[in-house]
Design an enzyme around this catalytic site. Structure first.
Site, short mmCIF file in Angstrom:
data_model
loop_
_atom_site.label_atom_id
_atom_site.label_comp_id
_atom_site.label_asym_id
_atom_site.label_seq_id
_atom_site.Cartn_x
_atom_site.Cartn_y
_atom_site.Cartn_z
N LEU A 127 75.14 110.96 -29.30
CA LEU A 127 76.20 111.16 -30.29
C LEU A 127 77.30 112.03 -29.69
O LEU A 127 78.48 111.85 -29.97
CB LEU A 127 75.61 111.82 -31.54
CG LEU A 127 76.58 112.12 -32.68
CD1 LEU A 127 77.09 110.83 -33.30
CD2 LEU A 127 75.89 112.99 -33.74
N ALA A 128 76.90 113.01 -28.87
CA ALA A 128 77.85 113.92 -28.20
C ALA A 128 77.20 114.46 -26.94
O ALA A 128 75.97 114.57 -26.85
CB ALA A 128 78.24 115.06 -29.14
N ALA A 130 77.77 117.62 -23.97
CA ALA A 130 78.51 118.81 -23.51
C ALA A 130 77.88 119.32 -22.22
O ALA A 130 76.96 118.71 -21.67
CB ALA A 130 78.49 119.89 -24.59
N ALA A 133 74.11 120.79 -23.18
CA ALA A 133 73.16 119.92 -23.86
C ALA A 133 73.85 118.65 -24.35
O ALA A 133 75.08 118.56 -24.34
CB ALA A 133 72.54 120.67 -25.05
N VAL A 135 73.38 115.46 -27.62
CA VAL A 135 72.80 115.25 -28.94
C VAL A 135 72.57 113.76 -29.19
O VAL A 135 73.45 112.94 -28.92
CB VAL A 135 73.73 115.84 -30.04
CG1 VAL A 135 73.19 115.54 -31.42
CG2 VAL A 135 73.91 117.34 -29.84
N ASP A 284 81.32 131.34 -32.98
CA ASP A 284 81.85 130.20 -32.20
C ASP A 284 82.44 129.18 -33.17
O ASP A 284 82.10 128.00 -33.14
CB ASP A 284 80.72 129.58 -31.38
CG ASP A 284 81.25 128.70 -30.24
OD1 ASP A 284 82.45 128.82 -29.90
OD2 ASP A 284 80.48 127.88 -29.71
#
Length: 546
Positions: A127-128, A130, A133, A135, A284
């Site tokens: 899904l994403a 970075a 990590a 997801v 954050d």
């Protein structure tokens, strides 16, 4: 060898983007500027790029760890020029995903079971993704939609190597550049190391999220997704999937009927509630981590993701920060200076008058603008910058607070440009102070402390007896010491008295002898030197006898 090659790549990238020019204004940095200006090919159109954009592009080329470091630097506006900080804030932490089979293998190893047994459905497409990590979406056997976050393989080794390099560069800057100490480069790298290692521990992120959810359990201001602890390990986190609207999607928020003014004001309320009521705040809060629920558009609810970075304030820092902000609202710069000394943010010998005058010179030009046009976060930043000239020690919690405030204020202004943070903050702070000093609040504090006091109650007689014994011993010791000192002084005085008596008697005897005719004649015939030596010798002999 690997470290040398990595350093060589950093040098090549820094040279291609002509980053040496960043140091031109710093004394004793000419050597560094010269090294970074060696005739290697520059990137195309280098002359059209601002210094901030060149630094941003260089960090992007160096990879995920340097991107995250640049993001951290963008929050340190107390040491980074504004144009550079603004450009670094654009950095996006999006990288290529690692292979799906690798992700599945990591999840299965961490949870000691197969994907088929763990989940009813699992999407291998991320899904994403970075730097730390990525997801994946999934569905639990009980039918709950979840997201599965898994740490990137081998990232810890890369982080360790790159941080070691960053530490070396930071130490060089501090030791070889006049303004290096003021830049506090080593401290910034240490802050980054602490933050990045926290992001590697997903159990810590899950615990932070659970605590944040508990803090807003009875509130409709903020929602934090549920953590499924049975599926969590240090490198895997499974939590509830949410379907809100990204806070940066303004048109979508409008289409959903969200009241943007109320949404912006509730964001400010969430921030101050976290800081002053809970002393536990999400540090954050960039747009990628903030969503808005589609339910109740007239009273919109925020959804917070990614709780890896959390800020906390001690009760003392919380109290002094609130009083400082209230004093600033009232333009009581004397009180601001006194509070900085009182709470230990600046050394106790700081000249109050000079500090007050400096604060006034910084704040008064700012307050000439209408309050709604004054950035609350930037004012706080200016105060920290000013205080640093009086050797204010950098408080990591206050740095996180200032960064978060800038994020919250930026989001609020994006949602509702006429947002007046001051109008929302002042009533909150005044109410907070009233509640803190109210009889009910003090009674509550006493009630909280009462069990502890009762637990120690049986010990009180013994403590009193021990204290009295210690006082008695101290008094006895003092009396003994004073008596011994008195006796020694008496002996000394007696010794001096005997010596004076001896000299007096000796003088009388010598005078009597000198009156005898025979002795007088003998003395007249003696040399003066002999007389003096003889008298001195007799005196020393008699003193030795004493």
């Amino acid at each position: 060898m690997t470290r040398f090659l990595r350093l060589l790549k950093i040098y090549r990238v820094a040279n291609r983007y002509r980053l040496g020019e960043l140091f031109d204004s710093l004394e004793q940095a000419q050597l560094l500027s010269m090294l970074l200006a060696l005739p290697l090919p520059a990137v195309p159109n280098i002359d059209t790029l601002s210094r901030g954009k060149r630094l941003r592009l260089a960090l992007q080329e160096l990879g995920p760890i340097f991107i995250k470091f640049g993001q951290l630097l963008s929050t340190r506006r107390d040491m980074v020029p504004e144009d550079i900080a603004d450009e670094l804030a654009i950095l996006q932490d999006n990288v290529e995903p690692f292979p799906e089979q690798q992700a599945i293998a990591l999840i299965e190893k961490a949870l000691d079971d197969s994907i088929e047994n763990l989940f009813a459905e699992f999407s291998p497409t991320p899904l994403a993704s970075a730097s730390v990590a990525q997801v994946h979406t999934a569905t639990l056997k009980i039918g709950e939609d979840v997201v599965v976050k898994v740490i990137r393989p081998g990232i810890e080794k890369i982080i360790t190597q790159d941080i070691a390099l960053l530490k070396s560069v930071a130490a060089f800057v501090e030791n070889n550049i006049d303004q290096g100490k003021r830049l506090r480069a080593v401290e910034v790298v240490k802050d980054y190391e602490y933050i990045i290692h926290d992001e590697l521990n997903l159990m810590s992120e899950g615990a932070n999220g659970t605590q944040l959810a508990r803090n807003f359990e009875n509130s409709d201001l903020l929602y934090v997704p549920k953590v499924y602890w049975d599926y969590c390990r240090i490198n895997v986190l499974v939590m509830e999937r949410i379907y809100g609207i990204p806070v940066s999607h303004i048109e979508e928020l409008k289409a959903a009927g969200i009241d943007l003014k109320v949404l912006a004001e509730r964001g400010v309320e969430i921030f101050f509630t976290q800081v002053f009521n809970h002393s536990f705040f999400h540090a954050d809060m960039h747009p990628g981590n903030v969503y808005v629920s589609r339910e109740h558009p007239e009273k919109p609810q925020y959804i917070a993701l990614d709780c890896a970075i959390i800020g906390t304030l001690s009760k003392d820092d919380q109290y002094y920060l609130a009083r400082n902000l209230l004093a600033i609202f009232k333009r009581d710069y004397r009180k601001v200076a006194e509070l900085h000394v009182e709470c230990g943010w600046v050394p106790p010998h700081t000249p109050i008058n000079a500090f007050e005058a400096t604060m006034r010179s910084v704040c008064e030009p700012i307050f000439e603008k209408p309050l709604k046009d004054i950035s609350f976060g930037m004012l706080l930043l200016q105060l920290f910058r000013t205080a640093s000239r009086f050797n204010m020690e950098v408080q990591p919690s206050l740095v996180l607070l200032q960064k978060t405030l800038l994020n919250v204020e930026g989001l609020g202004k994006q949602l509702y440009p006429d947002l007046d943070l001051w109008e929302n903050a002042l009533p909150f702070l005044e109410n907070w102070q009233r509640e803190r000093l109210s009889p009910i609040s003090n009674l509550k504090k006493i009630t909280e402390k009462l069990p502890e006091w009762l637990e120690h109650l049986p010990e009180i007689p013994e403590l009193i007896f021990e204290t009295l014994q210690e006082l008695k011993l101290a008094r006895s010791y003092r009396e003994t010491t004073e008596r011994e000192a008195h006796e020694q002084e008496t002996k000394r005085q007696q010794k001096l008295s005997r010596r004076y008596t001896f000299f007096g008697v000796a003088a009388l005897i010598a005078a009597s002898i000198s009156l005898h005719p025979t002795m007088a004649e003998l003395l007249n015939n003696m040399h003066l030197t002999s007389l003096v030596l003889a008298a001195g010798g007799i005196t020393l002999l008699l003193l030795r006898q004493k």
